[in-house]
Design an enzyme around this catalytic site. Structure first.
Site, PDB file in Angstrom:
ATOM      1  N   CYS A 108       0.859  -1.185   0.000  1.00 33.06           N
ATOM      2  CA  CYS A 108       0.000   0.000   0.000  1.00 33.06           C
ATOM      3  C   CYS A 108       0.891   1.230   0.000  1.00 33.06           C
ATOM      4  O   CYS A 108       1.879   1.279   0.735  1.00 33.06           O
ATOM      5  CB  CYS A 108      -0.884  -0.017   1.243  1.00 33.06           C
ATOM      6  SG  CYS A 108      -1.917   1.455   1.403  1.00 33.06           S
ATOM      7  N   HIS A 150      -8.993  -3.433  -2.236  1.00 37.05           N
ATOM      8  CA  HIS A 150      -8.012  -2.671  -1.461  1.00 37.05           C
ATOM      9  C   HIS A 150      -8.384  -1.184  -1.418  1.00 37.05           C
ATOM     10  O   HIS A 150      -8.394  -0.574  -0.353  1.00 37.05           O
ATOM     11  CB  HIS A 150      -6.624  -2.871  -2.085  1.00 37.05           C
ATOM     12  CG  HIS A 150      -5.528  -2.110  -1.426  1.00 37.05           C
ATOM     13  ND1 HIS A 150      -4.475  -2.716  -0.783  1.00 37.05           N
ATOM     14  CD2 HIS A 150      -5.323  -0.771  -1.298  1.00 37.05           C
ATOM     15  CE1 HIS A 150      -3.672  -1.776  -0.275  1.00 37.05           C
ATOM     16  NE2 HIS A 150      -4.153  -0.588  -0.586  1.00 37.05           N
ATOM     17  N   GLU A 151      -8.702  -0.635  -2.584  1.00 38.87           N
ATOM     18  CA  GLU A 151      -8.972   0.817  -2.649  1.00 38.87           C
ATOM     19  C   GLU A 151     -10.279   1.173  -1.942  1.00 38.87           C
ATOM     20  O   GLU A 151     -10.359   2.192  -1.250  1.00 38.87           O
ATOM     21  CB  GLU A 151      -9.011   1.292  -4.106  1.00 38.87           C
ATOM     22  CG  GLU A 151      -7.686   1.172  -4.856  1.00 38.87           C
ATOM     23  CD  GLU A 151      -6.498   1.736  -4.089  1.00 38.87           C
ATOM     24  OE1 GLU A 151      -6.659   2.738  -3.378  1.00 38.87           O
ATOM     25  OE2 GLU A 151      -5.401   1.153  -4.183  1.00 38.87           O
ATOM     26  N   HIS A 154     -10.046   1.515   1.692  1.00 38.60           N
ATOM     27  CA  HIS A 154      -9.538   2.819   2.156  1.00 38.60           C
ATOM     28  C   HIS A 154     -10.688   3.773   2.503  1.00 38.60           C
ATOM     29  O   HIS A 154     -10.548   4.614   3.366  1.00 38.60           O
ATOM     30  CB  HIS A 154      -8.667   3.480   1.080  1.00 38.60           C
ATOM     31  CG  HIS A 154      -7.231   3.040   1.112  1.00 38.60           C
ATOM     32  ND1 HIS A 154      -6.413   3.232   2.200  1.00 38.60           N
ATOM     33  CD2 HIS A 154      -6.461   2.435   0.174  1.00 38.60           C
ATOM     34  CE1 HIS A 154      -5.202   2.748   1.933  1.00 38.60           C
ATOM     35  NE2 HIS A 154      -5.201   2.259   0.705  1.00 38.60           N
TER      36      HIS A 154
HETATM   37 ZN    ZN Z   1      -3.552   1.348  -0.168  1.00 38.37          ZN
END
Ligand code: ZN
Length: 192
Positions: A108, A150-151, A154
């Site tokens: 990341c 993953h995004e 966030h």
């Molecule tokens: Zn990330």
């Protein structure tokens, strides 16, 4: 452009949805530009607005063919990694399709210098608005699905370190070595 690192509170907040009536606002255009610049500079396959200090549900993802040039063919096939042209997702939602999981190394831009094995759904359904306000719903698989998970994490204030197999956490320097080896060897070495 500074990409915020773990420890920045904004990375732990639930990002605010973008008001669909404000998609044409100059502020949003500015944010999208900043994400594009940030992702090119990094470089990386995805960047979420909180990573540049903006608590809004906006992400940019890409996986340009140039990134694949140094990855062996069989590895690309194993990762199910295919080129993805850059695109912006506003107010995205993601859900797993089916039970299949894949476990691969992931890093990341906000946890610079480290990576770990992270189990993720192999296939997801993703819904989002594009910057022109059009609604999209698509099913994505493989590496593209991993980037999206993953995004979009966030935007919930979640970092991959909460999803990872903790004993596989390592520096990118160590990763350079382990990524060459079969995943079974990694599991054996770290008692996973
Ligand atoms: Zn990330």
């Amino acid at each position: 452009m500074t990409i915020l690192q773990a420890g920045a509170p904004v990375l732990r907040r639930n990002a605010h949805p973008v008001d669909p009536d404000k998609l044409t606002s100059p502020k949003l255009a500015e944010l999208i530009d900043a994400l594009r610049v940030g992702l090119v500079e990094a470089p990386g396959v995805g960047l979420a607005a909180p990573q540049i200090g903006v608590s809004l549900r906006v992400v940019l993802v890409q996986d340009p063919p140039e990134f694949h040039a140094r990855v062996p063919e069989d590895r690309l096939a194993e990762l199910e990694r295919t080129p993805v042209a850059p695109y912006v997702l506003i107010n995205p939602e993601v859900e797993a399709v089916g039970e299949e999981r894949r476990t691969f190394f992931e890093g990341c831009l906000s946890v610079d210098g480290y990576c770990a094995l992270v189990p993720r759904a192999r296939t997801v359904r993703v819904r989002w608005l594009d910057p022109s306000g059009r609604y999209h719903e698509e099913v994505r698989s493989g590496w593209h699905a991993r980037i999206l998970q993953h995004e979009i994490d966030h935007l919930q204030g979640i970092l991959y370190v909460e999803r990872m197999l903790p004993r596989s956490f390592m520096t990118t320097l160590s990763y350079a070595e382990w990524v060459q080896k079969p995943i079974e060897a990694v599991h054996a070495a770290f008692g996973l």
